[in-house]
Structure formats: C-alpha cells, structure tokens
Design an enzyme around this catalytic site. Structure first.
Site, PDB file in Angstrom:
ATOM      1  N   SER A 155      36.613  36.740  46.853  1.00 20.71           N
ATOM      2  CA  SER A 155      37.994  37.922  46.547  1.00 20.71           C
ATOM      3  C   SER A 155      38.139  38.946  47.592  1.00 20.71           C
ATOM      4  O   SER A 155      38.132  39.299  48.453  1.00 20.71           O
ATOM      5  CB  SER A 155      37.381  39.835  45.485  1.00 20.71           C
ATOM      6  OG  SER A 155      38.375  40.273  45.100  1.00 20.71           O
ATOM      7  N   GLY A 156      40.174  38.320  47.314  1.00 17.05           N
ATOM      8  CA  GLY A 156      40.582  38.493  48.654  1.00 17.05           C
ATOM      9  C   GLY A 156      40.941  37.766  49.628  1.00 17.05           C
ATOM     10  O   GLY A 156      41.778  37.721  50.695  1.00 17.05           O
ATOM     11  N   THR A 160      44.332  33.549  44.604  1.00 15.28           N
ATOM     12  CA  THR A 160      45.766  33.160  43.806  1.00 15.28           C
ATOM     13  C   THR A 160      46.932  33.026  43.991  1.00 15.28           C
ATOM     14  O   THR A 160      47.552  31.859  43.828  1.00 15.28           O
ATOM     15  CB  THR A 160      45.606  34.735  43.146  1.00 15.28           C
ATOM     16  OG1 THR A 160      44.532  35.270  42.537  1.00 15.28           O
ATOM     17  CG2 THR A 160      46.943  34.370  41.764  1.00 15.28           C
ATOM     18  N   ASN A 206      39.183  43.404  46.872  1.00 13.78           N
ATOM     19  CA  ASN A 206      40.899  42.740  47.018  1.00 13.78           C
ATOM     20  C   ASN A 206      41.483  43.763  45.925  1.00 13.78           C
ATOM     21  O   ASN A 206      40.901  44.370  45.448  1.00 13.78           O
ATOM     22  CB  ASN A 206      40.511  41.837  46.375  1.00 13.78           C
ATOM     23  CG  ASN A 206      42.409  40.289  45.866  1.00 13.78           C
ATOM     24  OD1 ASN A 206      43.463  41.372  46.774  1.00 13.78           O
ATOM     25  ND2 ASN A 206      41.848  39.323  45.630  1.00 13.78           N
ATOM     26  N   SER A 209      42.186  41.948  42.913  1.00 14.96           N
ATOM     27  CA  SER A 209      41.162  40.059  42.523  1.00 14.96           C
ATOM     28  C   SER A 209      40.968  39.906  40.848  1.00 14.96           C
ATOM     29  O   SER A 209      41.053  40.773  39.901  1.00 14.96           O
ATOM     30  CB  SER A 209      39.663  41.059  42.898  1.00 14.96           C
ATOM     31  OG  SER A 209      38.746  39.987  42.742  1.00 14.96           O
ATOM     32  N   SER A 210      41.309  38.490  40.573  1.00 18.02           N
ATOM     33  CA  SER A 210      41.188  37.896  39.514  1.00 18.02           C
ATOM     34  C   SER A 210      39.702  38.430  38.941  1.00 18.02           C
ATOM     35  O   SER A 210      38.483  37.919  39.541  1.00 18.02           O
ATOM     36  CB  SER A 210      41.787  36.410  39.684  1.00 18.02           C
ATOM     37  OG  SER A 210      42.565  35.842  39.862  1.00 18.02           O
ATOM     38  N   GLY A 434      35.053  33.441  43.760  1.00 16.78           N
ATOM     39  CA  GLY A 434      33.765  32.737  44.003  1.00 16.78           C
ATOM     40  C   GLY A 434      32.377  33.376  44.728  1.00 16.78           C
ATOM     41  O   GLY A 434      32.220  33.992  44.147  1.00 16.78           O
ATOM     42  N   GLU A 436      29.433  35.707  45.148  1.00 14.91           N
ATOM     43  CA  GLU A 436      29.666  37.374  44.875  1.00 14.91           C
ATOM     44  C   GLU A 436      27.788  37.728  45.296  1.00 14.91           C
ATOM     45  O   GLU A 436      26.329  37.026  44.450  1.00 14.91           O
ATOM     46  CB  GLU A 436      30.505  37.713  43.650  1.00 14.91           C
ATOM     47  CG  GLU A 436      31.565  37.279  43.430  1.00 14.91           C
ATOM     48  CD  GLU A 436      31.680  38.592  42.648  1.00 14.91           C
ATOM     49  OE1 GLU A 436      31.339  39.239  41.551  1.00 14.91           O
ATOM     50  OE2 GLU A 436      33.522  38.182  42.370  1.00 14.91           O
TER      51      GLU A 436
END
Length: 1512
Positions: A155-156, A160, A206, A209-210, A434, A436
């Site tokens: 994330s981050g 995206t 992030n 974050s998605s 990704g 985590e």
C-alpha cells in the site's frame, strides 16, 4: 554458491542493522572471517559479505541483469543510486521495478514521451512503464496472443498510478472513438475515480490505498483497436465499513458525501463526519492536500462519463447516507430477557432516516435488526436478539448493503463500457494488493497474502522460463536448474480437504465453533508442517512462513469474517423496498430464497475467484511491474534501505535473483568483457582473432572452468566474476608499482637537472655583471659625444628657422594682396554671368509656356474629333440592338455633353489663365516703370545735392546771402518732388497688392474648377464602365442574332447567295497576324457552313474549360523559370473575366484537378511541381484581386484610365490600331501590368482553397522528407553501438574502416537533402518555401537526436558526442554549400543538439560552474535537460568524470524547487505551417505572364488566340 574470492583491499558489502548493507574495505583475512573497515570508520569482523563493483557507473544501470555482481546489496545500491537521480524505473530482465517518487513528474508521462516509446523494443530506451505497455501491445499484435500486466506492491507504492499510466498508454496505442462522444478508454480511465471513491481508503501507509483487487481487461479487435473492456474486482474489505483503526479512515465516499453541497446535506440529513459512529472511530477525518467537496463533484462528473445516470447517482448516495444513519442506531436491553430495543430518540431518528432513504417501512427495518424467525417442522418461532447480537445484525446489514452497492457499481461500469464478444485478444492489467504484514493481521491479510503466494508461484515460473529462453537464445549448454518453490505454502492454505481454508469453512458450519476451537484444530492438523508454527505467547494465534517472511495471524474474527450468508429478514426487507434501485441490489439473491439457509464462505468464494484469475493469467503472456515504496513518511528524496529490502523480498525480486544465481548470474557482452578484463591477457588483444576467441583465451589463461560462451555474451557462475576482479586487481597493483618506480626515477632525475640548471644560472649571472660594467663605461662615452653633436645641431637649426620665418611672412603678405585682387575680379565676372543667365532663362520659359498651351489645345481638339468618329462607328455597329441601343444612345449623349462641358471648362480655364497672365504682366510692367522713374529721380536728387554742395563750397569764400537762399529753395522743390514720387510709389504698391489678391482669388477659382474637372473625369470613368457592360451585352445579343440569322438563312431560298457574300470581321492585333494597315481593316473571307448551326456560348465555354483542364492535368513544365500551368490558368481566368462573376464552376474544377494530381502522391517531383504552380498562381491572384470597386486605386491610376475614353471597349477594335497612346494600356498593358479587379465570393473562396492546397502540398513534401530521413537517423543513432567492438583499445586495425562506415550514415542524410534540393530547384519552388522546409527538417533532426540523447544512456557518452559532432559538421557543410537562400536558418535549428554535444565532448567538466554551463555552454537547454545529461554522462574514451557534485546538487535543487515549472525534458517536433501567404508572394519576383508560350494542344485552338498576345 561458492564463496567469492577476495583479497586485502577489496571492496565488499556487509550487513548493517541501520542501513541493511554497508560498504567497506577488507583490511585482513582470517580464514572464513574478514576484517572490514566500513565507510563509517568502524571495523567489523564477519563471514557474510558480498563483493562490491567499484567500476559500476555513477548513475547506476538501467537493467540489473547487467550488474557485474547480481546480489541483494548490489540491487539495493543500484536502485538507490537511480532514485537519487529521479530515475524511478529500473529493469530486471523484462521485469520493471517502479519506485514511488512521492512527487509529480508530469514531464515523463506526456504525449511526446508516449511517441518516443511507440514501437520501440524493450530495453532500447530508458526503463519506463510505457515500455512494458508497448511490449504487451506489440506481442499481442505480432503473435495474436493475449497479454497481461501484473502490477503489485504494498500500500502506497504507486500501483494505482502505475495502472493509470498503463491505461493511458494503451488508450494512446489502440484508442478509438466511442458512442455519444465517449470512448471506451475514456470510460475505463474515468472509472478509476468512481472505484477509488467507493473502494479506496486511508491506511497507515497510504492515503489512497485500494482495499480491493482489480483486473481490467482491455479488449482489442483484429486491427489492434480497443473494442471493449471489463473490470473484475476481488475481495472488497467489507469489515472496514463498520470497523476502522486510528488513524485510518473509512471508504472515501462517506467523507465525500459529508462534504457535499448544502442542498444534498439537507436532503440526506447529514452532519459532520465526527457525528457518525462508522466514521468517528478514528481521529482522522481529512487528508492533507485533498478537498472532499471538490472531490465529490469530480466523482459525480466521473459517474456521468462512465454512464451512471443522475437518478442512479441519487440512489447511490442515498444508500451511502442510509449506511451512515444505520451506524448511529444503538440498542438497549428490552423488557424481556435476552431482548433488545431502540435505545433512545436519537437512535429512533436515525432508524427512521435510514428507512426513509432506503424507502422501506421503519417498523420492518427495526424488526429485521432485532428479531429472527426460526422455522421448525411444527411452527415458526420469533426470537429477539440481545443488544450485542442486534449491533452485529446492524453491522452485517451495513456491510451487505455496501458490498452489493460496490458490486452494482462495477457491473454498471462494465455494462456502460461494453464488452466485445468478437474480441480477438485482450491485455489485462492487474492492480492487486501487495504482501501485508502488520502488528495485527486478520482474515483480510490472510487472503491478501494467499493471493500474493499464488502470484509469486506464477512469477517464479515466469522468471525461470525467461532464464531458459536467455540460455536458448545464446545457444549455451545448460541443465535443469532447481529454484525455490512455494507450492508447499499454497498446499497448506488451499488444500482440499485439510487446508486452512477448508478447516475454516468446516468451523463456520458449526454454530458452536469459536476461534479457540478453530485454532486448536489448526495446531493439531499442521503440527509437523515446517511452514506452520504456533507462537509461544498466544494460544489462538498462528504463524505461516511465506516466501516474503513469517506472518502471525490473529484468529479472533476469522470465523465471523468468513461467513457470507444472507439474513432472510434483510433479504425480505430490501425486496419489499419501494426504491427499485435498493430492491435491484438484492434481486439476484431473491431468485433463490433458500440461499439464506445455505452456507456461503468468503474464503471459498475468494479461492474460486483466484483460481479463475490464475487461469486467465496462465492463458496470457505475463509482464510484471513491481512497485516499491521508498519510505514510510511519503516524502520525496528519502530512500530507506531496510524498508526497500523488505519490499524487494515481498515482491519476489530477490527470489528472481536467487533463480538467476542458480545458473549464470553474470552475463557480459564480449565487448564489455574485453574492455574490463583485456589487461589480463594483452596478447589476446594484439592478434586479429575475433571477440569470442579473445574472451576464451582470457578465461583459459586464468584457469576458469564451468563458464559458458554464448553468441554475444560470456556467462559466468557465481563467484567467477569476483575471482576475475581479484586477478585484475593484482595486475593493476603490479602496474601501479611499476608506475611508482618510474615516477621516483623521474623525480630524482628532475632534482639533478634542477641543481645543474641552478649552477649554470649563477655562472651566467656573474659573467653578465662583468659585461654590464664594461658596457656602462662605453655607454657614458658615447652619450657625451652624442650630447655635443646635438647641441651644435641645435644652434645651427635655430639660426636657420629664424631666417626662414621672416621670408615666409614677406611671401604671405604679397601673395594675399594678389589673391584679393583676383577674387574681386572673379566676383564681378560671376555676377554678370548670373544676371545674363536669369534673363535668358526667362525668355526661354516664356516661349516654352506659350508653345505648350498651343500644343495642349491642338491635342484636345484632335482627340475629341477622333473620339466622335469612334462614337459614330459604335453607333453604326449597334443599330440592331433594340432597347439597349436607346439606353446606349442616351449614355453617349450624356458623355458628349460631359465632354463638351469639360472642353468648355478647359477653354474657360485657359482664357482665365491668359487674362491673368496679361494682367500680371501689365502690373509688373507698370511697377518696373515706376521703379525706373524712382531711380532716375533719386539720381537727379543726388546730382542736385552734389551740385549744391559744390556751389556752397565755392560760395563760402565770397559769403553771398542770395545764393544760399536760391540753393535752399531748390532743395525744397526737390524735396517736394521726392515726396510726390514716394506717394506715387505707394499708390502703385497698393495696386500691385490688389493685383496679387485678384491673382489668389483666381487661383482658388482654378482649384475649384480642377476639382470639378476631376469629378467629371470620375463620372466619365463610371460611364465608361457602364458602356463597357452594355457593350458586352450588345456583343452577346449580336452573336445570338447572328446564330438566328444563320438558322433562318439555312431554310431560306436566298441563303446560298447570302452565304457567299464577304464579311468584315474584327480580329485582334497580334505580332503573328497583323491584319491592320494604317487603321483600315482587311476583308477576310470566312466560309459559313450550311448544314450545322454554331454552338451556343455556354457550350463553347464548357469546351474551352475542358481543354484548359486537360492541358494543366499534364506536366507542361516551365518556361524561363515560370510555371506554364499557373500562368495559363491565370491568363484564361483573366480573359474569361471569371474573377468578376458571381457564380462559376471553373474554380472548383481547377481545385479538383490539383487535388487529383497530388492526392496520396509520394513522388517528390510531382509534389514540387504543383507546389511551384500553386505558389505562382497565388502570387498572381494576390497582386490582381482587390477588395471592391475602384476605391483602392490611386488618383493617378484613375486619371490614367480616364484619359482613354471607352478604353476597355476599344480593345481589339480597328480604330485603336492607329493610336499607340491608347493601345499601350488597353492591349499591351493587359498582361504585363497586372490590372486589379474586384474580387467576388467565388474568387475569394478559390483563393482560400488554393492556399489550403499550398499548405497541404508543403506539409506532404515535409512529411515525406521526414519519413525518408527518420530511418537514416535511427541508423545513425544505433550504428554507434554496433561496430564498437572494433574500437577496443589495442585493436585499432579496423578503426579506419569502422569510422568510414559510421560517417556513411551521415553522408546518406546529406545525399537525401541534396536530392530533394535538386528536385525543388528543378521545379522552381520559391526559395522561401525551400528554406522553410529545410528549417523544419533540421528541427526534426534536432528533436530526434536530442531525444535519443535524453532517453538512451549509451548515447550520453563522450564517444557518441564526437560521433554526432562529426555528423553535425557534415550538415553544416551542406548548409554552406546550399547557401543561405535555400538553407535559411536551418543550421540554427540544431542549437539544442549542438550545445548538448558540445557539452559532452568538452574536457574538465568538474571545473565548470553551473552559471558557466547555463549561460555560456548550453544557454538554450533547460535545467532539467542539463541535469539528465550530467547524471547519464559517461566517458567511454578517457574515463573522465561528469560535473562536480556541487553543480549536480544545485541542478537538482533548481529542478525540484516548488516554484520551478516541471516540463518535459524532451523536445517537440514542429509540424505547423511556418509561413503566411503574404510572406510567399512578397518573396517572389514579378512574372511576365504575357511571355509564356501555351502548350501545343491549346495553341492550335482558335478560342485561345488571346494567349498568343505579346506586349510591345
């Protein structure tokens, strides 16, 4: 892997707790342990170390497979070096690693950058996300196979944004127009804001974050154009709707709705985010730099683009608002045991609002939240939930609604975009979360890591496949390579039965199962599994050893989050909703009402989706992008080593490196290997053997085995590179000792020579002192002699000067007296000559004036007589015209009347001037008489005074009184007479003044008469035009009458006799046929046919036009440098008066002819031919057409036209043959002097069309030249790297041949330029257009060379700079040979590449300051361009360095400061039209169209006899 071979002094990498890896120098070796002194000054003893490549480029390598040492610290250092230079993309084979810069870099994502990567092979240019997109697209087009691009990262990390850039590039390559102004790619791109609003949230790492996985399928047709798209989503994090951790946020849509306009806030009864339970669990409500109000409006606009209607948008946000109100419903204990009820009125208000927004019954909503129906065979039992279960029911309802809303939005986007069932292939872009690993890891992290394990297995297989392809490509012998596989972890998770997911589903099916029982089941099942372990401090947690490391999961909420059943009460509530949108969210589930009683697992459903995704990926050719987050503070310029190493492990990059290290990790091209290790075997370089044999000789000499020699590369096992470097270091050390010995010898010899030179200098000084003493004595003696000589000379000269001065004074006086006498004589003579000259001039001027007036009167009378005679002839020729003749007679009478009035006024004016002249002459004569009398009187007075003075002197002696009296009286009488003469003079002066006043009034009257005369002339011009028009009509009627008479004669009995009569015809006077002699027309017999009537005028005109178009459609060439076609068109249009008509088709037909000739034409000769004709025709039109009427003509031009009465009607008449002063303008001047005509609309439109064709043909010629030169430029750019093996130091036998081969590419460009120049000059293209073409071509060369320099690291070198400088010298020589007339400013267009190349080849770059570089060396280059050149520069010839670190730091600060404008470092190609129509016609010379010979096809036609006219 064998331990690397190192020696004392080697540079190595060792582990460091703060920096992950730190470099140092080996100081001592104790067996397996080494003593390393780090750059911090600390000495460390370790047995874990990796060799460091001290010869790595300062800017890093763009492909890490080219690293000499492919290991973890080498990869980390390469990424860090490139990141510090703002190079965020790096290859590892065909895997792209993207490091998030945490700042906007728009200049590397612009359209011109897309153009650079279009169709370029992967690795040819600098690493970029566009290169991956282009590789996928080209593979799909060439192989017809679907491709996929997998974007992963934590994330981050920028997944995206990377996906957005990929979508933009794919849309750029295969975009097409959609329906209603919206394109497929636009809708896909615009779907991102919508999906981000409902699927993204702020996390710890992030702000955007998605929280779901997204796989975008871009569908392409057989032509490679986008034909459809689909978006698939995976595992939306449903629990975030109800539970968030501080300082995270819920999904963006909730905060956007709370920041909506006031009318929406009032409609949904919303407040600030702090007042809602689902939002106030965290203290973070706003994001830095994000305005939720504007984001809300942007989201609404994005919904419009993707096809969500306004009603559907209202329904969506109504549901979102209802979820917020649901979260504020609280429950208290009910009256019964284990029952609950609405806690207070505030909760009741939110309940009613939620029911109102969902358009359902409030009581039914309350029952669905706190009651459950239990169906038994005997009866239906209603059970009331306790407060905790009611809250859980509320949260379940909120999660279910939001999950279904998100699925509806995704389905709506897919429906709006539209899928193409006939699609031939797809490119899938996977934007997936990704790996985590947090402090607290729950069911979501378990599913995410399961996904990454599955993708990592796919990734490992792909990397292993790439290794095999590389070995097969180089045709080396290789055996099967074992690589780390994670199939055991996947089996642990997904095995059925017996996997974690299966055990979790089994636990969910039993109502009494808890997380404790689930954990115990896991511990019992996987007790001996090496990938599974139990933490010591927690009884319910479990740890899984993933490929990226161990992760501990908390199983507390696994069972609750895995359940995915629908509560029957919730289903019934929404199905009965009055809102069709809300009811539609649950419509699919309503079809199977029994589903509420069946078990559904999120884990199983997710596993099915993942298997479907993997099947899709296995059916495509994969491409990988690994996104890296360089720091946890999301700030630019910070690179945290430990954080990046962790992500490299999680992203599988280090796993890929391990796979490479299992085979041959070091791969060097023959040239690079010889360049680096050639000194180990100099004899291999001295011979004529090829590179492959030379490399084998070096390796065999050093005793290396188990290496492989490919077609273009050397493949070394792990550790062999370090051994070769150690051997190389020894050779260099020995060479250094030899150099030191030689230096010490030189230093001692230098000291001896210095002492010897000092002794010689001392001796020289002493001898010089003795010589100087002797010289001083001799100098004093010589000075005394020189002093005596000069003194004697001074005395003699002084005496001589005194005598000479006296003589000069006497001569000056005598000469001055003679000169004054001569001057007085000459002045008197000149005065007499001036008086004589003025008198003779006066006599001649008077005679000339009288003669001129007489000639003017005679000419006027004679011209009037000729005009009346001509008028009578015209009257006789027009007796059969009927009503038009009457009008013409009236006009003729009026013209005669005006002519008579004009002559009368001229006569009156002449008489007045004569009277005035006579009166002035009389007055002047009287004045002259009075002045002579006054002079005589004054002379008499003077004489009398003189006589009186003499008499007084004589009488003074005798002193007689009467004499004095007589003299006094006489003086008085003379005085009175003088006074009378003065009075007479005054009266005469008054008369003269009155005469002057009368003269002035006469002049004023003359001016008024002149104005009236001009007005009369203007009226005559207008009448002349009217008469001309009537004359044309009369001529047309006469022609028609002639046809009618001939038709009547054909049927008349006497027609034969009449046909034999001779007829007088009026033929134009031409040099070829002079049918006039002394103004009398010859009789020409014209036979008239009896059986065929003459064609009508329109048919005749149509035939003439067809003949003209047939002539110009062929290449009729040039005549004395003038295009025949353009002059032919112009003369015909002038003769036919096509410019003065309101409607005509000839213009469109000419344009169609030109269009058919140049359409899709690639022949440069044809295009240049028509370019020359269009430019010439436009020049003629520009000088001929005027805005309207005669208003633009000068008075002199109008008077010149009015001097010939009926000038235009006399064209071709027999009477005009004898009057050259009339014929000169009417006939000869018609072609030589381009007469101006009034431009009508068809003419102006024709001019616009012709201008457009001129610009189009110019653009076609320019683009054709660019297409022809572009491959030559590519050859020039790529040729430098191809033959460089022949330029290795010590192997210069082929250098001359190689240099000739390199310069041949530039000479081919010069040959192309010369060929096009010859073509344009042969077709007489205006020099302005030629210079503009070559200006833009040189600008194109400048753009291509400069952009290649910016994008190719191998081009940013010293040798490449020398190579391009040689080519630029060839282009400069061409500009000098072509002259400034044709080359123009072409050489100046190369200023950017000239300055860049000049900077590459200068020496001592570290000594140059930033101001010197930006103002003197490269004033036209931007700071970002200079920064990129300095960071990419390498000296492959002398090994010098780039600019100093201080200058580089200053450049980076200047390029990244907040107020600096970040623009693209690439140049744009100018495809505009660099000239205007005025520039063209002003630069062209006048063309005498009358001197053009028509082609034979037209010359033989009698209708075009006017083309044979010539000007005298």
């Amino acid at each position: 892997m064998a331990a690397p071979v190192i020696i004392v002094g080697s540079h190595v990498w060792i582990e460091d707790p703060d920096l992950a890896w730190i470099d140092g120098v080996v100081t001592r070796i104790d067996g397996v342990n080494v003593h390393v002194k780090t750059k911090k000054g600390k000495t460390v003893v370790t047995n874990v170390y990796y060799p460091k490549d001290t010869e790595a480029p300062p800017g890093g390598l763009d492909d890490m497979t080219k690293l000499s040492y492919l290991h973890e610290p080498g990869v980390l250092q390469n990424l860090k070096t490139r990141y510090q230079l703002n190079e965020i993309y790096t290859y590892t084979g065909n895997i792209l690693i993207a490091v998030n810069p945490f700042q906007r870099l728009p200049h590397i994502y612009e359209t011109d950058m897309m153009e650079q990567y279009k169709g370029i092979s992967l690795g040819e240019l600098n690493p970029h996300v566009f290169a991956i997109g282009d590789a996928a697209y080209r593979a799909m087009i060439n192989e017809g196979k679907s491709n996929s691009i997998l974007v992963s990262g934590e994330s981050g990390a920028g997944k995206t944004e990377t996906t957005k850039m990929l979508m933009r590039y794919l849309a750029f390559l295969g975009g097409r127009s959609g329906v209603e102004g919206r394109t497929v790619e636009q809708q896909v791109l615009e779907s991102n804001p919508v999906l981000e609003a409902f699927g993204n949230a702020k996390t710890l790492r992030n702000n955007n974050s998605s929280r779901f996985g997204k796989f975008v399928e871009i569908q392409f047709d057989k032509n490679g154009r986008i034909s459809g798209a689909a978006i698939r989503t995976y595992l939306l994090e449903r629990s975030r709707v109800c539970q968030i951790s501080d300082p995270e946020r819920n999904y963006h849509c909730f905060y956007l709705l709370c920041a909506a306009p006031p009318e929406d806030i009032e409609k949904y009864k919303l407040e600030k985010p702090q007042s809602f339970h689902y939002l106030n669990q965290s203290s973070c409500y706003e994001l830095d730099g994000v305005n939720d109000a504007s984001e809300y409006l942007e989201t609404r606009r994005a919904m419009d683009v993707v096809g969500i209607s306004n009603d559907e948008q209202e329904a969506i946000f109504r549901v979102v608002a209802a979820i917020l109100h649901l979260g504020n419903i609280d429950f208290g204990k009910g009256e019964e045991i284990d029952s609950s009820d609405i806690k207070d009125e505030k909760s009741r208000f939110h309940l009613n609002m939620a029911a109102e927004l969902l358009m359902c019954n409030a009581q039914s909503l309350e029952d669905a939240l706190i009651r459950r129906l239990m169906v038994t065979p005997e009866e239906i039992i209603t059970r009331t939930l306790d407060p905790d279960d009611a809250i859980a029911s509320r949260d379940t309802l909120a999660k279910t609604i939001y999950s279904h809303l998100f699925d509806w939005i995704v389905n709506k986007i897919n429906t709006s975009i539209g899928q193409d069932p006939r699609s031939k292939s797809i490119i899938g872009v996977l934007d997936i979360y990704g790996f985590e690993s947090f402090k607290c890891n729950s069911f979501e992290q378990f599913c995410i890591n399961f996904t990454n394990e599955k993708l990592q297995q796919h990734f490992n297989q792909h990397v292993f496949k790439m290794e095999q392809e590389e070995y097969s490509k180089e045709e080396i012998a290789w055996s099967y390579i074992d690589f780390i596989d994670n199939s055991d972890v996947l089996e642990l998770i997904e095995k059925k039965p017996g996997g974690i997911i299966s055990l979790l589903d089994e636990a969910c099916m039993f109502p009494k199962s808890t997380h404790e029982t689930f954990s115990q089941k896991l511990f019992q099942t996987f007790k001996g599994n090496k990938r599974f372990s139990k933490p010591k401090l927690s009884p319910t947690d479990f740890t899984i050893s993933h490929y990226a490391g161990e992760v501990t999961y908390q199983s507390n909420y696994f069972i609750d989050k895995n359940k995915d059943y629908i509560v029957a009460e919730h289903q019934a509530l929404f199905t009965a909703s009055n809102c069709s949108f809300v009811a539609g969210l649950f419509h699919a589930l309503h079809e199977d009402s029994s589903r509420s009683s069946k078990f559904s697992s999120i884990g199983s459903r997710f596993k099915q989706q993942l298997h479907s995704l993997m099947e899709t990926l296995n059916g495509t050719e994969p491409h990988y992008i690994r996104c890296i987050k360089p720091n946890n503070v999301s700030q630019p310029g910070i690179f945290e080593n430990c954080n990046v190493i962790h992500q490299l492990r999680c992203g599988g990059v280090l796993e890929a490196i391990k796979i490479s290290c299992a085979g041959y990790p070091t791969r060097l091209a023959f040239y690079d290997f010889l360049e680096r290790f050639g000194l180990l075997a100099p004899e291999a370089l001295d011979g004529n053997c090829d590179d492959e044999v030379a490399c084998q000789m070096i390796l065999d000499k050093k005793g290396l085995t188990d290496y492989q020699v490919g077609k273009t590369k050397i493949f070394l096992r792990a550790g062999q590179m370090a051994e070769l470097d150690a051997r190389r270091a020894e050779v260099l050390a020995n060479a250094a000792r030899v150099i030191q010995r030689q230096f010490r010898t030189w230093n001692a010899r230098k000291k001896f020579r210095s002492i010897r030179n000092a002794a010689i200098v001392l001796q020289t000084f002493l001898r010089g002192e003795i010589a100087r003493t002797l010289q001083k004595k001799l100098k004093i003696e010589a000075a005394a002699i020189r002093f005596q000589k000069n003194y004697r000379r001074y005395i003699a000269r002084k005496s001589f000067v005194s005598i000479r001065s006296s003589a000069i004074v006497l001569q000056t006086g005598l000469r001055a007296m003679i000169a004054r006498k001569e001057f007085r004589l000459r002045r008197q003579t000149n005065a007499a000559i001036v008086i004589q000259a003025h008198w003779r001039g006066h006599q001649a001027h008077s005679y000339y004036t009288t003669l001129q007036k007489a000639a003017i009167v005679t000419q006027c009378a004679w011209r009037c007589r000729l005009a009346r005679r001509e008028l009578r002839m015209l009257k006789m020729a027009a007796r059969e015209t009927g009503a038009l003749k009457v009008a013409k007679d009236k006009l003729e009478k009026r013209v005669e009347e005006l002519t008579w009035r004009l002559q009368l006024e001229k006569r009156l004016r002449t008489d007045l001037e004569e009277a005035k002249v006579q009166e002035v002459a009389k007055l002047q004569e009287a004045l002259h008489t009075m002045r002579s009398q006054l002079k005589e009187a004054n002379a008499m007075v003077v004489k009398e005074q003189e006589a009186a003075r003499i008499a007084i002197e004589e009488a003074s002696s005798i002193n007689k009184e009467p004499v004095v009296v007589e003299d006094t009286e006489k003086i008085d009488s003379l005085s009175n007479e003088i006074e009378k003469l003065k009075e007479l003079l005054a009266s005469e002066t008054e008369k003269a003044d009155e005469a002057k006043q009368a003269q002035r009034s006469a002049l004023v009257h003359n001016e008024e008469l002149s104005k009236k005369l001009e007005e009369a002339g203007r009226q005559i011009d207008e009448l002349q035009d009217s008469v001309q028009r009537f004359q044309e009509k009369v001529s047309n009627l006469e022609s028609e009458n002639k046809v009618f008479r001939q038709q009547s004669l054909a049927v008349s009995p006497t027609s034969r006799a009449l046909a034999l009569r001779p007829k007088t015809t009026i033929i134009q006077r031409t040099p070829e046929k002079d049918t006039y002699s002394n103004g009398v027309a010859k009789q020409v017999q014209e036979p008239e046919t009896d059986d065929r009537p003459q064609k009508s005028l329109n048919q005749k005109q149509q035939e003439n036009q067809e003949l003209l178009l047939a002539s110009i459609s062929e290449d009729i060439g040039f005549s004395e440098g003038k295009p025949v076609a353009a002059c032919l068109i112009y003369k015909c249009l002038i003769h036919w008066r096509s410019f003065e008509v309101e409607r005509t088709t000839i213009f469109n037909r000419i344009i169609d002819t030109i269009a058919s000739a140049v359409e899709r034409q690639t022949n440069g000769d044809v295009l240049c031919y028509w370019l020359s004709n269009c430019a010439t025709l436009l020049m003629l039109l520009q000088r001929t057409l005027k805005a309207g009427g005669t208003g633009n003509l000068t008075p002199q031009r109008r008077r010149a036209m009015s001097t010939t009465l009926f000038g235009r009607s006399l064209r071709g008449s027999p009477q005009s043959a004898g009057f050259p002063f009339m014929n000169g303008r009417a006939i000869g001047g018609g072609m030589d002097e381009l007469r101006q005509v009034e431009a009508k609309y068809p003419t102006l439109y024709f001019k616009q069309q012709l201008t457009a064709f001129l610009e189009k043909i110019y653009g076609m010629i320019r683009d054709n030249m660019k297409k022809e030169i572009s491959p030559m430029l590519s050859s020039c750019i790529q040729a430098r790297a191809t033959p460089r093996s022949g330029l290795i130091k010590g192997r210069s036998q082929n250098n001359v041949v190689v240099q000739k081969a390199l310069i041949a590419h530039w000479q081919s460009i010069v040959t192309c330029l010369n060929g096009h120049l010859r073509t344009m000059r042969a077709n007489y293209v205006p020099s302005l257009l030629i210079s503009k073409v070559y200006g833009q071509i040189f600008s194109f060369i400048n753009v291509q060379l400069f952009n290649s320099l910016m994008l190719r690291r191998e081009c940013c070198s010293f040798s490449f700079g020398e190579y391009v400088k040689t080519g630029l010298a060839e282009l400069e020589q061409w500009c000098q040979n072509a002259t400034e007339e044709f080359a123009g400013s072409a050489w100046d267009e190369l200023k950017q590449i000239r300055q860049a190349v000049g900077f590459l080849v200068i020496h001592q770059k570290p000594k140059k300051s930033l101001n010197e570089i930006t103002t003197e060396l490269c004033p036209d280059l931007g700071i970002q361009q200079l920064y990129r050149i300095c960071t990419m520069y390498c000296d492959d010839k002398y090994g010098t360095h780039s600019v100093s670190s201080e200058v580089l730091t200053s450049m980076r600060i200047a390029a990244t400061e907040p107020n600096s404008v970040i623009s693209s470092f690439l140049l744009d190609d100018d495809s505009s039209i660099p000239f205007s129509l005025d520039d063209v016609w002003k630069s062209m010379k006048n063309i005498e169209v009358a001197e053009i010979d028509p082609p034979p096809l037209i010359r033989q036609n009698t209708s075009f006899m006017f083309l044979l006219e010539r000007s005298d």
